[in-house]
Scaffold this active site. Structure first.
Site, short mmCIF file in Angstrom:
data_model
loop_
_atom_site.label_atom_id
_atom_site.label_comp_id
_atom_site.label_asym_id
_atom_site.label_seq_id
_atom_site.Cartn_x
_atom_site.Cartn_y
_atom_site.Cartn_z
CG LEU A 135 -9.60 21.90 3.12
CD1 LEU A 135 -10.71 22.51 3.98
CD2 LEU A 135 -9.20 20.54 3.67
NE ARG A 137 -2.67 26.18 0.06
CZ ARG A 137 -3.54 26.67 0.95
NH1 ARG A 137 -4.79 26.91 0.59
NH2 ARG A 137 -3.15 26.93 2.19
CD GLU A 147 0.97 20.80 2.48
OE1 GLU A 147 1.82 21.67 2.76
OE2 GLU A 147 0.07 20.45 3.27
NE ARG A 185 -3.88 31.79 2.82
CZ ARG A 185 -4.32 30.59 3.14
NH1 ARG A 185 -3.52 29.53 2.99
NH2 ARG A 185 -5.53 30.41 3.61
#
Length: 531
Positions: free
Chosen positions: A366, A360, A349, A265
């Protein structure tokens, strides 16, 4: 006296409660909102687990997670998460999470960024929401007690030992002291440091982090903020990585692809931001994907795109922009989820357990909150059995500071402060950072600290004063903004989601986690090994 108090009712808090309830009946969940308002609901795409062991392996999952962390995580902690992944999925499945399944009843999986394997289990594009509903239903079924709309104000600590919590009851404006043998903080991240540029719910204001810090508990890795590559332009509405997992392209104004859509990401978000900085729009292109597949696997996102931008994904390009989605930093904990103060645990978190490091891996959030939520619940409940009931010195329910706050003049609006802070944080401590911008940001925050201290609120009632709640939240946001900037300034390298234009390469010197701790009233920063 209670055995376990849990602050927060998202996926981590509810998992911790169910796990603790297996060992003790004296469990209480305290939450400033309701479970279905939690940030877990925003996790649309799925939850990682190696199920196809012929084509994948736990070792691959461990290595993908470690590589994505940019080598500042702990492989033993990652192993704990990845090796327990199948048990976590089976537990959720048994509780009743409606995972998408094939005709044989096997849980379906999809690709996510940063991996070559189909490893992400999902429930259409409502995975986090379905998990929350299921966990909440099971908590009610197991007669776990809740105090909703109760806000953590402070921790009660004597001689560096945890005793209880100080809670503000939003409904009647009263302060309560509630005592327990152990505490689990599961209050979520601090994405609203960037309140105008985040996919997070408005409740994700870092309260647990800020209160822990003020009580001397060590925080870590606050400089690592994950910007999700694809939020709807102008709205901060998340378009899940599942879109790219199903084959969506990222294209420029000439409809040309310019980045590997399933890279990590941080890399994808920066590639998009570079285009935007040149005043070039960027789009998500799903026109080539079978619409029936999209309707089956991404019904929520198709509806949101249509409702918000009136765009038909089968015919039109979708304008997107990066937005803050996840905060890797948090309260530093060990593999048992215990903080730097004994009998206080943290999970989800809000915690930094050396799993995600600098970036991450999609699908791991999750998995982490459920797996370590269960571990925290078990550890806290077991620890409570070893503690002889030793009630703290009786402390009066102190409402004085609330009453003093209500007498203050408004001066500058706290909402102006919040919006201006977000704008400056996004500009100076966003995807691209420099020493000059970070130093400038610290000076700006000092001004906001003074303005906030001299500001009051319009609503002077004690009963259900949301204005007062928001005042407390903004104080936490200002503190965490400062700590984030200090951490970003001290890390003179680029690593994962932290990118310094003036230090573009990673450095062995900084192959460590960062820590922040309040010691004798001073903010102390350090670098430590991930252990």
């Amino acid at each position: 006296m209670l055995d376990v108090i849990i602050i927060g009712s998202g996926g981590a808090g509810l998992s911790a409660a169910l796990s603790a309830k297996d060992l003790t009946n004296k469990v209480l969940i305290i939450s400033k909102t309701y479970p279905t308002h939690s940030q877990t609901v925003q996790a649309q795409g799925g939850i990682n687990c190696v199920l196809d062991e012929e084509n994948d392996s736990i070792e691959n999952h461990i290595n993908d997670t470690y590589n994505s962390s940019k080598y500042i995580s702990n492989k033993n902690t990652i192993k704990t998460m990845c090796k327990n992944a199948k048990e976590t999925i089976q537990w959720l499945d048994k509780l009743g999470v409606p995972f998408s399944k094939d005709e044989k009843g096997n849980i379906k999986q999809r690709y996510f960024g940063g991996t070559k394997n189909k490893r992400t289990c999902y429930s259409s594009d409502y995975t986090g929401l379905k998990i929350i509903h299921t966990l909440y239903d099971n908590c009610i079924k197991n007669d776990i007690k809740f105090l909703h709309e109760h806000i953590l104000i402070d921790l009660i600590i004597e001689d560096n030992k945890y005793k209880g919590v100080k809670i503000y009851d939003l409904e009647n404006g009263k302060i309560k002291n509630i005592y327990s043998k152990s505490l689990i903080i599961a209050t979520g991240g601090y994405g609203n440091v960037y309140s105008k540029h985040t996919t997070n719910s408005i409740s994700t204001t870092g309260d647990g982090l800020a209160i822990a810090y003020r009580n001397g508990i060590k925080l870590s890795n606050l400089e690592f903020i994950q910007f999700h590559p694809t939020a709807l332009k102008g709205t901060n509405t998340l378009i899940s990585e599942s879109a790219r997992a199903e084959g969506a392209y990222l294209v420029d104004k000439n409809e040309k692809r310019f980045v590997d859509e399933l890279s990590t990401r941080d890399e994808v978000a920066r590639a998009i931001k570079e285009k935007l900085l040149k005043d070039e729009d960027v789009y998500l292109d799903m026109r080539h994907i079978n619409i029936d597949i999209l309707k089956e696997k991404m019904p929520q996102e198709i509806r949101l795109i249509k409702d918000i931008l009136n765009i038909d994904v089968s015919k039109d390009l979708i304008p997107i922009t990066p937005a803050v989605h996840y905060t890797m930093g948090g309260i530093l904990v060990d593999v048992s989820c215990e903080t730097s103060i004994k009998n206080i645990y943290a999970c989800g978190e809000v915690a930094q357990n050396n799993t995600h490091g600098a970036n991450r891996l999609g699908g791991n959030s999750l998995l982490e909150i459920i797996t370590f939520g269960k571990i925290a619940g078990k550890e806290a409940a077991n620890k409570s059995k070893q503690i002889v009931e030793n009630r703290a010195k009786e402390i009066e329910d102190d409402i004085q500071f609330i009453e003093e706050l209500l007498t203050k003049e408004i001066n500058k609006s706290i909402y102006e402060i919040k919006n201006e802070l977000s704008t400056y944080m996004f500009k100076n401590t966003g995807l691209f950072r420099t020493k000059n911008d970070l130093i400038k940001m610290l000076d700006i925050i000092k001004t906001f600290e003074k303005e906030y201290k001299n500001s009051g609120i319009k609503n002077k009632d004690l009963n259900y004063n949301k204005n007062l709640l928001e005042y407390l939240e903004i104080g936490n946001i200002i503190l965490l903004s400062k700590l984030t900037v200090i951490s970003a300034l001290k890390r003179e390298e680029s690593r994962g989601s932290h990118y310094r234009i003036d230090f573009k390469n990673s450095s062995e010197k900084y192959k460590k986690i960062s820590t922040m701790q309040l010691i004798n009233g001073e903010d102390k920063h350090n670098f430590e090994d991930a252990i």
